[in-house]
Write an enzyme that holds these catalytic residues in place. Structure first.
Site, mmCIF file in Angstrom:
data_model
loop_
_atom_site.group_PDB
_atom_site.id
_atom_site.type_symbol
_atom_site.label_atom_id
_atom_site.label_comp_id
_atom_site.label_asym_id
_atom_site.label_seq_id
_atom_site.Cartn_x
_atom_site.Cartn_y
_atom_site.Cartn_z
ATOM 1 C CG ASP A 211 19.649 -0.517 -6.662
ATOM 2 O OD1 ASP A 211 19.760 -1.738 -6.396
ATOM 3 O OD2 ASP A 211 20.099 0.365 -5.922
HETATM 4 C C1 BGC Z 1 21.389 -1.757 -3.519
HETATM 5 C C2 BGC Z 1 22.414 -2.065 -4.587
HETATM 6 C C3 BGC Z 1 22.739 -3.520 -4.571
HETATM 7 C C4 BGC Z 1 21.468 -4.305 -4.788
HETATM 8 C C5 BGC Z 1 21.666 -5.803 -4.872
HETATM 9 C C6 BGC Z 1 20.192 -2.684 -3.588
HETATM 10 O O1 BGC Z 1 19.371 -2.550 -2.468
HETATM 11 O O2 BGC Z 1 20.982 -0.414 -3.624
HETATM 12 O O3 BGC Z 1 23.541 -1.267 -4.411
HETATM 13 O O4 BGC Z 1 23.686 -3.821 -5.536
HETATM 14 O O5 BGC Z 1 20.575 -4.038 -3.720
HETATM 15 O O6 BGC Z 1 22.003 -6.346 -3.672
#
Ligand code: BGC
Length: 741
Positions: A277
């Site tokens: 993530d």
């Molecule tokens: C989130 C993810 C997301 C990623 C990219 C993160 O802050 O937890 O679920 O896919 O950002 O945008």
């Protein structure tokens, strides 16, 4: 035209192993590590190349082939420009993946995922994901960071809007429907994109519902509640998995080899790749698990994180780590194989620009077929919570309707959270929806919900004081025959970074509701919210309550069709609604305490100031008709009394209008080596019945439904007594005892 075919077959991936090995053999260590690197979009491609700072470095990395994928670059022109850098400038010309959070639609927005789950309609959910994939692929994207399959029992957590609720069985089915919708049965088709099951794992169990918080759960919850939706996604060919921000029992998910190496890639034989993530590798330093970014890169790569999202830990440190022997070349090769595999399957080596067709981009965004699909989904997502004296549906010739509430004419909030690409104010409001039916509706806002702009990345400021609009609303209510009040949370009060400690109607809305009620109690309360709310006053006083979540682009049309009875609501709650925040986490599939029943003394499992009951239980939802359940029977048990067992029940529409019912099957394994929950959903079917019509509904119980994971993560089926329950929600069931030998 969109082409939607329900896929019953799991895509059979073509075998690209020879091509992968040939390419891998040509790659330098830096190029391999480059594939493991994901950057967020950093540069306006129509301008000149960046001349300084980190943007310049990222640009150079693209040219060198040191980037495997991009996030947030979208639009055919943008994607093509950046893909050209990778394909034409870099030594080996390996195409990039282009990922984005296409969570519930790209331009045309479906209901928030929690709302979609309330439909229990897997076909509609699959179709909704296909619509999203069609639009996303038309703007150059080939990878979505969805579905989120995190189970959560905590309505305080803002991201419950993004999942399928509290139940692992429903969560698994919904997750698989979404994976199929995004990926179809041919990943290389121009309208399918790679899906990503996230967040692996247990992110939905953040303590106290606080975003990014510690997760500390036992083996039984991990294996039986958290992991099953991920396993189902993997079994159905999801091509990528995203790890999570949280620590799980002391070990960050990103550096967790039990999760990523042993379970996901080992036991489950997942052969796609794991993306971290956003900066979750880097965040292991703040967790106190890694000393610095180099150590974080070492821990993440060794634990099975294949691609590093935006933390630059891999691109900055993996080379030295390989050279010093701290990360083995095998680890790198394994990660790169996985990433290349997905690129081959998407067809990017055949044509890196296959998702860059300006004609598709022009034709498909906001396509009328997509609007029709999300309208259908929106209607099916609505849950009728209360309908005393059949106040609903409203008479189409009803005179004098007052429409009141800060969300009643809102065209933005119903788009919900996580709808990054859609244009603001493109939802049909409730006011607009009602105006399709009647010109007798008069509107008064009553109060503002939000002060100032509401945006995805900033805190939303709520109006806590200004009640100036009450007077006009009260006057209108007094002069009307029926009042529709549209209240709830703003779309940006849920989603990432939006935990709440209260589950009430934010701001002055409860006061507005009570003030209007005093002058006209004939109120239909339409709720818009991204999580379960605790509204005991409304439940006690308001005659009709409709749960309308955030329903997306067609919100107002869907709500109007339900209010006027052109669609008979059929949704069922995928998450328990509490009576008060203090009950949270409250969920239907809990265990029995040693003292579950009331006794005259205080010594039993209860609160002294609140009941143990939820406001509305899991699986609950009314219809404009009624359904009667009878004749619960087991048939065709084999001679040895073993599975599969067929469970049949008769369901009759005893009301006056046609309707759909979600027939739910629950089990209780009464004595087991690891105590089992008092109820577990193990089957459901959505049927439609004409007035007076009956249907026999059949479920099969096999080992898959009757077994469970023990605390070593081993699936076991134990003989003994079970209660088998079938009904209209998790509380109203017919039950019968079954002995498995
Ligand atoms: C989130 C993810 C997301 C990623 C990219 C993160 O802050 O937890 O679920 O896919 O950002 O945008």
């Amino acid at each position: 035209m969109i082409f939607f075919v329900k896929t019953n077959i799991v895509a059979q991936n073509k075998n690209y192993e020879v091509q992968i090995e040939t390419l891998l053999a040509k790659m330098t260590l830096e190029e391999k590590i480059g594939q493991m690197n994901l950057y967020n979009g950093f540069w306006e491609v129509t301008g000149p190349p960046p001349a300084e700072g980190s943007a310049k470095i990222k640009y150079e990395h693209l040219e060198k082939g040191w980037v495997g994928s991009m996030l947030g670059v979208r639009g055919v022109e943008q994607v093509r420009k950046i893909q050209e850098l990778a394909v034409k400038k870099s030594r080996l010309g390996i195409p990039l993946l282009f990922g984005f959070d296409v969570i519930h639609g790209y331009k045309t927005i479906s209901p928030i995922p929690l709302a979609e789950a309330a439909s229990w309609d897997l076909e509609a959910i699959e179709k909704s994901a296909r619509v999203a994939a069609t639009e996303a692929s038309a703007v150059g994207l080939n990878w979505t960071f969805a579905p989120m399959v995190d189970i959560s029992r905590d309505a305080r957590w803002g991201r419950v809007m993004e999942g399928a609720g509290e139940d692992p069985y429903l969560g698994a089915k919904v997750g698989v429907a979404r994976v199929k919708g995004f990926q179809g049965d041919d990943l290389s088709a121009p309208n399918t994109i790679a899906a990503c099951a996230k967040h692996f794992a247990a992110y939905g169990f953040a303590e106290a519902g606080k975003e990014y918080n510690t997760v500390d759960i036992g083996a039984s919850t991990l294996y039986n509640v958290v992991l099953p939706p991920f396993k189902a996604a993997v079994d159905n060919n999801v091509r990528t998995v995203m790890n999570a921000f949280n620590i799980l029992n002391g070990v960050p998910a990103t550096g967790n080899s039990l999760l990523q190496r042993d379970i996901l890639k080992g036991n489950w034989k997942f052969n796609g790749f794991v993306v971290s993530d956003w900066d979750s590798a880097g965040e292991m330093v703040a967790h106190g698990f890694a000393r610095d970014r180099s150590h974080a890169a070492e821990l993440a790569a060794n634990a099975g994180s294949d691609m590093d999202m935006e933390s630059s830990a891999f691109i900055g440190h993996l080379k030295a780590l390989v050279e010093s022997g701290k990360v083995k070349m095998d680890v790198i090769d394994d990660a790169v194989r996985r990433i290349l595999r997905v690129k081959f399957e998407l067809g990017l080596f055949d044509d890196p620009f296959k998702y860059c067709d300006p004609k598709r981009e022009k034709e498909l965004l906001y396509h009328p077929d997509h609007q029709a699909a999300v309208l259908d989904m929106a209607k099916k997502s609505i849950v009728l919570l209360k309908n005393d004296n059949q106040l609903l549906p409203l008479n189409k010739k009803q005179q004098k309707i007052a429409l009141i509430g800060p969300l009643a004419a809102d065209k933005n909030s119903p788009l919900g959270s996580w709808r990054l690409a859609s244009d603001d104010n493109t939802a049909v409001s409730v006011l607009e929806g009602l105006q399709q039916y009647t010109d007798q509706v008069k509107y008064a806002k009553g109060a503002e919900l939000v002060v100032g702009p509401a945006q995805f990345i900033y805190e939303t400021k709520i109006n806590e004081t200004d009640t100036d609009g009450f007077e006009e609303a009260i006057k209108l209510a007094k002069a009307s025959e029926v009042v529709i009040m549209v209240l709830g949370e703003h779309g940006f009060q849920s989603g990432e970074g939006r935990s709440r400690t209260k589950l009430d109607l934010p701001g002055v809305q409860q006061a507005l509701l009570e003030a209007v009620y005093k002058v006209n109690p004939r109120i239909v309360l339409v709720l818009m919210n991204g999580r379960p709310l605790a509204l005991p006053w409304a439940d006690e006083h308001i005659p009709a309550i409709v749960e309308a979540w955030q329903l997306g682009s067609q919100s107002g049309n869907a709500i109007a069709q339900v209010l006027f009875g052109d669609y008979n609501p059929s949704g069922k709650l995928p998450m328990t609604f509490p009576r008060s925040v203090g009950q949270v986490p409250i969920y239907y599939n809990h265990f029995s305490t040693g003292r579950p029943n009331p006794v005259p003394l205080v010594f039993w499992a209860h609160y002294i100031d609140e009941s143990n009951q939820p406001l509305y239980p899991f699986g609950y939802g009314l219809s404009y008709t009624q359904f009667a359940y009878s004749n619960l029977e087991f048939i065709q048990t084999d001679a040895a009394g073993k599975q599969p067992i067929r469970v049949v029940v008769t369901v009759k529409n005893t009301g006056k209008v046609a309707g759909e019912e979600v027939v739910q099957l629950y089990i209780h394994d009464k004595v087991a080596s690891i105590a089992r929950p008092v109820k577990e959903l193990k089957g459901f079917q959505k049927i439609s019945l004409q007035p007076g019509e009956s249907k026999m509904v059949e479920f099969k119980l096999t080992e898959a439904e009757l077994g469970f994971y023990n605390n070593d993560g081993v699936f076991v089926v134990e003989p003994g007594e079970f209660d088998i329950m079938v009904g209209t929600n998790s509380q109203s069931v017919l039950a019968k005892n079954l002995v498995i030998k």
